[in-house]
Design a protein around this motif. Structure first.
Motif, PDB file in Angstrom:
ATOM      1  N   SER A 224     -67.133 -52.715  12.793  1.00 13.34           N
ATOM      2  CA  SER A 224     -67.763 -53.793  13.556  1.00 13.34           C
ATOM      3  C   SER A 224     -68.558 -54.749  12.683  1.00 13.34           C
ATOM      4  O   SER A 224     -68.864 -55.874  13.106  1.00 13.34           O
ATOM      5  CB  SER A 224     -68.668 -53.200  14.640  1.00 13.34           C
ATOM      6  N   SER A 225     -68.928 -54.321  11.482  1.00  3.85           N
ATOM      7  CA  SER A 225     -69.698 -55.189  10.584  1.00  3.85           C
ATOM      8  C   SER A 225     -68.908 -56.424  10.161  1.00  3.85           C
ATOM      9  O   SER A 225     -69.499 -57.458   9.827  1.00  3.85           O
ATOM     10  CB  SER A 225     -70.143 -54.408   9.350  1.00  3.85           C
TER      11      SER A 225
ATOM     12  N   ARG B 139     -73.446 -48.610   1.070  1.00  2.94           N
ATOM     13  CA  ARG B 139     -73.946 -49.651   1.968  1.00  2.94           C
ATOM     14  C   ARG B 139     -72.953 -50.806   2.059  1.00  2.94           C
ATOM     15  O   ARG B 139     -72.711 -51.350   3.140  1.00  2.94           O
ATOM     16  CB  ARG B 139     -75.303 -50.168   1.487  1.00  2.94           C
TER      17      ARG B 139
ATOM     18  N   HIS C 103     -69.650 -59.294  12.446  1.00  2.00           N
ATOM     19  CA  HIS C 103     -70.953 -59.891  12.158  1.00  2.00           C
ATOM     20  C   HIS C 103     -70.857 -60.835  10.965  1.00  2.00           C
ATOM     21  O   HIS C 103     -71.384 -61.954  11.000  1.00  2.00           O
ATOM     22  CB  HIS C 103     -71.981 -58.799  11.877  1.00  2.00           C
ATOM     23  N   TYR C 104     -70.179 -60.389   9.923  1.00  6.07           N
ATOM     24  CA  TYR C 104     -70.007 -61.243   8.738  1.00  6.07           C
ATOM     25  C   TYR C 104     -69.268 -62.522   9.112  1.00  6.07           C
ATOM     26  O   TYR C 104     -69.686 -63.630   8.737  1.00  6.07           O
ATOM     27  CB  TYR C 104     -69.236 -60.484   7.665  1.00  6.07           C
TER      28      TYR C 104
ATOM     29  N   ALA D 254     -70.897 -52.206   5.402  1.00  8.63           N
ATOM     30  CA  ALA D 254     -71.073 -53.603   5.830  1.00  8.63           C
ATOM     31  C   ALA D 254     -69.783 -54.417   5.763  1.00  8.63           C
ATOM     32  O   ALA D 254     -69.750 -55.555   6.252  1.00  8.63           O
ATOM     33  CB  ALA D 254     -72.143 -54.277   4.985  1.00  8.63           C
ATOM     34  N   SER D 255     -68.733 -53.870   5.156  1.00 10.75           N
ATOM     35  CA  SER D 255     -67.487 -54.617   5.018  1.00 10.75           C
ATOM     36  C   SER D 255     -66.341 -53.962   5.782  1.00 10.75           C
ATOM     37  O   SER D 255     -65.175 -54.231   5.502  1.00 10.75           O
ATOM     38  CB  SER D 255     -67.107 -54.741   3.532  1.00 10.75           C
TER      39      SER D 255
ATOM     40  N   ASP E 167     -74.319 -56.714   2.091  1.00  9.57           N
ATOM     41  CA  ASP E 167     -73.640 -57.292   3.259  1.00  9.57           C
ATOM     42  C   ASP E 167     -72.806 -58.518   2.895  1.00  9.57           C
ATOM     43  O   ASP E 167     -72.279 -59.196   3.775  1.00  9.57           O
ATOM     44  CB  ASP E 167     -74.644 -57.633   4.356  1.00  9.57           C
TER      45      ASP E 167
END
Length: 422
Positions: A108-109, A100, A112-113, A104-105, A364
């Motif tokens: 496209s994530s 996960r 977001h971050y 999240a890293s 995340d």
């Protein structure tokens, strides 16, 4: 114990955890007119808030990614990496979480971050300085930024995404060639280094002393402090209660700001969040006469930082994936020291044993800041990963404004606990 000490004292809010995050939250709550009790089982700032590299990061728009380079992975597997070390059983247990985290890293994530943390990054330096000036902690702060050094052209190019987002959000930096690096920090030994000087960040000479000064300012302003075990927190008839050393306290609201220990309390209250721990170490060294650093220096490829402090050069390590309460692994600091000595003459160690602490991290890489969706009057401010020292003053302000029904200085929706709702 006196009769008065055994009495139950009511408050508007109890803040559990007296690290940078908890102390900052308590200060902001108290200054907004609420009656606050700050609680910890030891002296404020004794855990991760004490042991970090002491950097207030204006930059930092990409999460710490899972290594994917084959050479890096081989070094980690052979336990020759100072950036990432591991205990095999813990690594296996954390595999679903790491998957996960990786998703999240990357891809496209990352955007977001970056967009989520940008409003926090815009405020961190000023929020720190505001608290520092009002609590006489400003003597520990220094401007001058910090330096990211790269031993290879490849790793420098890989870090371009961080500079891209810095340009997007208007954060100044300077790219330095090898000759310019040594002009800025003559003590660095390797001649062929690329570097980025993040000029808008600041640092402190003693992270633990900063938290202590914030806490003393809070107490001098009339804030209450108790020694107590947060794991004894109870919810009784819509009010939170806790038995402390000087008697019981109650409050309509309770804030969990316990860092890596947050789930020790929350799991008993039916709360479930994917909090993991990244361990880290530090040691202090006395460099040779005439050799020092004027700002923190990070070796990006090798994961360590060197920070000039009141107690010498503090060497902080990369990430160790091991159980939070497992015994220290002396090889982590030894390997980091060996890599650091290639870059800077650390000199004599000033501690017999390294300090060990834990960074609380969510998949995340964003903290949880907001109200519990399950328990009325329960609030969260934890999971800051590598940024607890940096973000503490601003997330403390955000949560205080939420609790007091004011409009937060930053939209808190990106940090809501509901993002992990199942």
């Amino acid at each position: 114990m006196t009769k008065q000490a055994r009495q139950t004292t009511p408050f508007d809010v109890m803040v559990l955890g007296a690290g940078m995050v908890g102390v900052s939250t308590a200060i902001h709550l108290h200054r907004l007119g609420l009656d606050v009790a700050l609680v910890d089982w030891k002296h404020p700032g004794g855990e991760a808030s004490f042991g970090n590299a002491g950097i207030v990061q204006r930059n930092g728009f990409t999460p710490h990614a899972v290594p994917t380079n084959p050479q890096q992975l081989l070094g980690i597997f052979l336990k020759q990496s100072s950036a990432v070390s591991y205990d095999l059983a813990t690594l296996v247990r954390l595999f679903p979480w790491l998957r996960r985290y990786h998703l999240a890293s990357s891809g496209s994530s990352v955007e977001h971050y970056a967009k989520t943390v940008a409003p926090l990054r815009a405020l961190v330096v000023q929020e720190h300085l505001d608290l520092a000036r009002s609590t006489i902690a400003d003597r520990f702060y220094r401007m001058g930024g910090w330096l990211h050094v790269y031993r290879s052209t490849g790793s420098f190019k890989e870090s371009e995404i961080e500079r891209y987002y810095a340009r997007v959000f208007g954060v100044d930096y300077k790219e330095l060639a090898s000759g310019d690096v040594n002009k800025l920090e003559p003590g660095l030994k390797l001649p062929d280094l690329n570097a980025v000087h993040w000029t808008e960040s600041c640092s402190v000479s003693n992270p633990g002393a900063v938290v202590d000064a914030f806490w003393r300012g809070y107490v001098q302003e009339g804030g209450a402090y108790f020694r107590g075990d947060a794991r004894k927190l109870q919810n009784q008839r819509g009010s939170w209660s806790l038995e402390c050393e000087r008697g019981s306290i109650t409050a309509r609201n309770a804030v969990i700001a316990l860092g890596s220990w947050s789930m020790d309390v929350l799991s008993k209250l039916g709360e479930t969040y994917p909090l993991a721990v990244k361990r880290g170490y530090h040691m202090h060294f006395q460099p040779q006469a005439g050799v020092s650093l004027s700002r923190p220096v990070v070796d990006v490829e090798n994961g360590f930082a060197m920070t000039p402090t009141d107690k010498g050069i503090r060497l902080t390590t990369g990430v160790e994936l091991a159980e939070r309460d497992a015994p220290p692994n002396p090889n982590v600091i030894k390997l980091a020291r060996r890599r650091a000595e290639e870059l800077f003459p650390l000199g004599r160690a000033l501690q017999d044993e390294p300090w060990l602490g834990s960074r609380p991290c969510l998949p995340d890489s964003l903290p949880i800041v907001g109200a519990s969706p399950k328990n009325k009057g329960l609030w969260f401010n934890f999971g800051h990963a590598h940024d607890g020292f940096t973000f503490g003053p601003v997330t403390g302000r955000i949560l205080a404004e939420l609790i007091s029904n004011r409009t937060p200085v930053v939209d808190p929706s990106g940090f809501s606990p509901t993002r992990f709702a199942v």
